[in-house]
Design a protein around this motif. Structure first.
Motif, PDB file in Angstrom:
ATOM      1  N   GLY A   1       0.810  -1.213   0.000  1.00 21.43           N
ATOM      2  CA  GLY A   1       0.000   0.000   0.000  1.00 21.43           C
ATOM      3  C   GLY A   1       0.842   1.261   0.000  1.00 21.43           C
ATOM      4  N   VAL A   2       1.906   1.265   0.813  1.00 21.05           N
ATOM      5  CA  VAL A   2       2.792   2.426   0.850  1.00 21.05           C
ATOM      6  C   VAL A   2       3.506   2.583  -0.492  1.00 21.05           C
ATOM      7  N   ALA A   3       3.952   1.474  -1.053  1.00 24.54           N
ATOM      8  CA  ALA A   3       4.610   1.506  -2.362  1.00 24.54           C
ATOM      9  C   ALA A   3       3.685   2.078  -3.425  1.00 24.54           C
ATOM     10  N   LEU A   4       2.437   1.664  -3.405  1.00 16.03           N
ATOM     11  CA  LEU A   4       1.465   2.184  -4.369  1.00 16.03           C
ATOM     12  C   LEU A   4       1.208   3.675  -4.151  1.00 16.03           C
ATOM     13  N   ALA A   5       1.184   4.092  -2.895  1.00 18.32           N
ATOM     14  CA  ALA A   5       0.945   5.510  -2.615  1.00 18.32           C
ATOM     15  C   ALA A   5       2.037   6.383  -3.231  1.00 18.32           C
ATOM     16  N   PHE A   6       3.282   5.970  -3.095  1.00 16.17           N
ATOM     17  CA  PHE A   6       4.374   6.732  -3.698  1.00 16.17           C
ATOM     18  C   PHE A   6       4.299   6.685  -5.221  1.00 16.17           C
ATOM     19  N   GLY A   7       4.112   5.487  -5.765  1.00 12.85           N
ATOM     20  CA  GLY A   7       4.078   5.356  -7.216  1.00 12.85           C
ATOM     21  C   GLY A   7       2.911   6.077  -7.850  1.00 12.85           C
ATOM     22  N   LEU A   8       1.739   5.979  -7.252  1.00 13.08           N
ATOM     23  CA  LEU A   8       0.566   6.648  -7.803  1.00 13.08           C
ATOM     24  C   LEU A   8       0.672   8.162  -7.676  1.00 13.08           C
ATOM     25  N   SER A   9       1.352   8.624  -6.636  1.00 17.19           N
ATOM     26  CA  SER A   9       1.590  10.071  -6.513  1.00 17.19           C
ATOM     27  C   SER A   9       2.406  10.581  -7.690  1.00 17.19           C
ATOM     28  N   VAL A  10       3.412   9.807  -8.073  1.00 19.98           N
ATOM     29  CA  VAL A  10       4.241  10.190  -9.222  1.00 19.98           C
ATOM     30  C   VAL A  10       3.417  10.164 -10.503  1.00 19.98           C
ATOM     31  N   VAL A  11       2.617   9.124 -10.677  1.00 18.40           N
ATOM     32  CA  VAL A  11       1.774   9.044 -11.873  1.00 18.40           C
ATOM     33  C   VAL A  11       0.831  10.238 -11.949  1.00 18.40           C
ATOM     34  N   ALA A  12       0.170  10.543 -10.836  1.00 21.26           N
ATOM     35  CA  ALA A  12      -0.777  11.661 -10.813  1.00 21.26           C
ATOM     36  C   ALA A  12      -0.103  12.977 -11.150  1.00 21.26           C
ATOM     37  N   MET A  13       1.042  13.214 -10.548  1.00 20.65           N
ATOM     38  CA  MET A  13       1.743  14.468 -10.798  1.00 20.65           C
ATOM     39  C   MET A  13       2.362  14.519 -12.192  1.00 20.65           C
ATOM     40  N   ALA A  14       2.785  13.371 -12.718  1.00 20.18           N
ATOM     41  CA  ALA A  14       3.359  13.349 -14.069  1.00 20.18           C
ATOM     42  C   ALA A  14       2.358  13.849 -15.091  1.00 20.18           C
ATOM     43  N   TYR A  15       1.086  13.456 -14.924  1.00 20.49           N
ATOM     44  CA  TYR A  15       0.066  13.871 -15.870  1.00 20.49           C
ATOM     45  C   TYR A  15      -0.576  15.211 -15.492  1.00 20.49           C
ATOM     46  N   THR A  16      -0.150  15.770 -14.368  1.00 21.92           N
ATOM     47  CA  THR A  16      -0.640  17.085 -13.950  1.00 21.92           C
ATOM     48  C   THR A  16       0.354  18.185 -14.292  1.00 21.92           C
ATOM     49  N   ILE A  17       1.609  17.983 -13.911  1.00 17.57           N
ATOM     50  CA  ILE A  17       2.618  19.032 -14.096  1.00 17.57           C
ATOM     51  C   ILE A  17       3.720  18.637 -15.079  1.00 17.57           C
ATOM     52  N   GLY A  18       3.635  17.436 -15.634  1.00 16.70           N
ATOM     53  CA  GLY A  18       4.678  16.992 -16.551  1.00 16.70           C
ATOM     54  C   GLY A  18       4.881  17.926 -17.724  1.00 16.70           C
ATOM     55  N   GLY A  19       3.796  18.486 -18.233  1.00 15.47           N
ATOM     56  CA  GLY A  19       3.888  19.396 -19.359  1.00 15.47           C
ATOM     57  C   GLY A  19       4.437  20.763 -18.996  1.00 15.47           C
ATOM     58  N   ILE A  20       4.533  21.046 -17.696  1.00 12.47           N
ATOM     59  CA  ILE A  20       5.039  22.338 -17.235  1.00 12.47           C
ATOM     60  C   ILE A  20       6.521  22.247 -16.866  1.00 12.47           C
ATOM     61  N   SER A  21       6.854  21.275 -16.028  1.00 13.13           N
ATOM     62  CA  SER A  21       8.224  21.187 -15.513  1.00 13.13           C
ATOM     63  C   SER A  21       8.930  19.884 -15.844  1.00 13.13           C
ATOM     64  N   GLY A  22       8.202  18.926 -16.401  1.00 14.03           N
ATOM     65  CA  GLY A  22       8.778  17.607 -16.603  1.00 14.03           C
ATOM     66  C   GLY A  22       8.551  16.682 -15.428  1.00 14.03           C
ATOM     67  N   CYS A  23       8.029  17.227 -14.328  1.00 13.75           N
ATOM     68  CA  CYS A  23       7.711  16.452 -13.120  1.00 13.75           C
ATOM     69  C   CYS A  23       8.893  15.628 -12.625  1.00 13.75           C
ATOM     70  N   HIS A  24       9.969  16.320 -12.274  1.00 10.70           N
ATOM     71  CA  HIS A  24      11.081  15.613 -11.639  1.00 10.70           C
ATOM     72  C   HIS A  24      10.706  15.242 -10.205  1.00 10.70           C
ATOM     73  N   ILE A  25      10.259  16.243  -9.452  1.00 13.50           N
ATOM     74  CA  ILE A  25       9.897  16.163  -8.028  1.00 13.50           C
ATOM     75  C   ILE A  25      10.883  15.310  -7.222  1.00 13.50           C
ATOM     76  N   ASN A  26      12.154  15.403  -7.586  1.00  9.97           N
ATOM     77  CA  ASN A  26      13.188  14.579  -6.981  1.00  9.97           C
ATOM     78  C   ASN A  26      14.546  15.140  -7.407  1.00  9.97           C
ATOM     79  N   PRO A  27      15.366  15.632  -6.470  1.00  8.62           N
ATOM     80  CA  PRO A  27      16.673  16.177  -6.842  1.00  8.62           C
ATOM     81  C   PRO A  27      17.576  15.177  -7.545  1.00  8.62           C
ATOM     82  N   ALA A  28      17.416  13.879  -7.255  1.00  6.60           N
ATOM     83  CA  ALA A  28      18.234  12.872  -7.928  1.00  6.60           C
ATOM     84  C   ALA A  28      17.905  12.812  -9.412  1.00  6.60           C
ATOM     85  N   ILE A  29      16.623  12.909  -9.748  1.00  9.73           N
ATOM     86  CA  ILE A  29      16.228  12.930 -11.156  1.00  9.73           C
ATOM     87  C   ILE A  29      16.766  14.192 -11.824  1.00  9.73           C
TER      88      ILE A  29
END
Length: 226
Positions: free
Chosen positions: A40-68
């Motif tokens: 469940g925790v794994a899905l929460a992190f992964g789904l958060s990335v999916v949701a944000m990728a399709y929300t802000i991906g077109g604006i910033s690329g949706c890195h949301i991670n300094p390593a990326i």
């Protein structure tokens, strides 16, 4: 500025939803959805990335991670100055997410292992934790670089591929460190948590950055003849 605000917002959502699942989803028997466990925790992190990728991906690329962001910079896709601003706003977003979690915990009950979903490792397990964080960040950033490649990437499916990869990584790595693979995700919760989480924070910055740097080198080698 829109790019930086998008990164701040996306990282806030990642920390709030991902770390929040670790804090709240665990133990109260009469709570709806309690006991989701590692998956469940794994899905929460992964789904958060999916949701944000399709929300802000077109604006910033949706890195949301300094390593990326580091991986993108070292692979030649992003200037250093912009990357530093991305990282700054990612950390700010993580602090906002952690502050919301801290407020929620402080005003009610929770029975999770931490107040803000901070990362940690056991005594004598620093080397194991370092290897895990470096290797899993390497895999994660490599997938990001491949999936978002302009010529040979996954196109509109990139967000899903990246999010599912993060789910997979969390399934394996949660028992080792709680899974970071993201310095911003670790910095803010550790500051709020203090104690052991803060003293061990160095590892969750150094190891992911090392993994990201290696992934950039490998991807450049893989893609140079395409």
């Amino acid at each position: 500025m829109k790019k930086y605000l998008a990164e701040m917002t996306g990282t806030m959502v990642l920390v709030l939803m991902g770390c929040g699942s670790a804090v709240f989803a665990g133990s109260v028997a009469d709570t709806v959805g309690a006991g989701v466990g590692t998956l469940g925790v794994a899905l929460a992190f992964g789904l958060s990335v999916v949701a944000m990728a399709y929300t802000i991906g077109g604006i910033s690329g949706c890195h949301i991670n300094p390593a990326i962001t580091l991986g993108m910079t070292l692979s030649g896709r992003m200037p250093v100055k912009e990357a530093l601003m991305y990282m700054l706003f990612q950390v700010i977003g993580a602090f906002i997410g952690s502050a919301i979690l801290f407020a929620l915990v402080s005003t009610g009950a929770h029975e999770g292992p931490t107040m803000t979903g901070s990362n940690s490792f056991g005594e004598g397990e620093a080397l194991q934790a370092f290897i895990a964080e470096a290797v899993f960040t390497f895999i994660f950033v490599l997938v990001v670089l491949g999936a978002t490649d302009e010529k040979h990437g996954a196109g509109n499916m990139a967000g899903l591929a990246i999010g599912l990869t993060l789910v997979l990584i969390h399934i394996v790595c949660i028992p080792i460190t709680g899974t970071s693979v993201n310095p911003a995700r670790s910095i803010a919760p550790a500051v709020f948590e203090g104690g052991q989480a803060l003293s061990q924070l160095w590892l969750f910055i150094v190891a992911p950055f090392l993994g990201a740097a290696l992934s950039a080198l490998v991807w450049k080698a893989l893609a140079k003849d395409k």
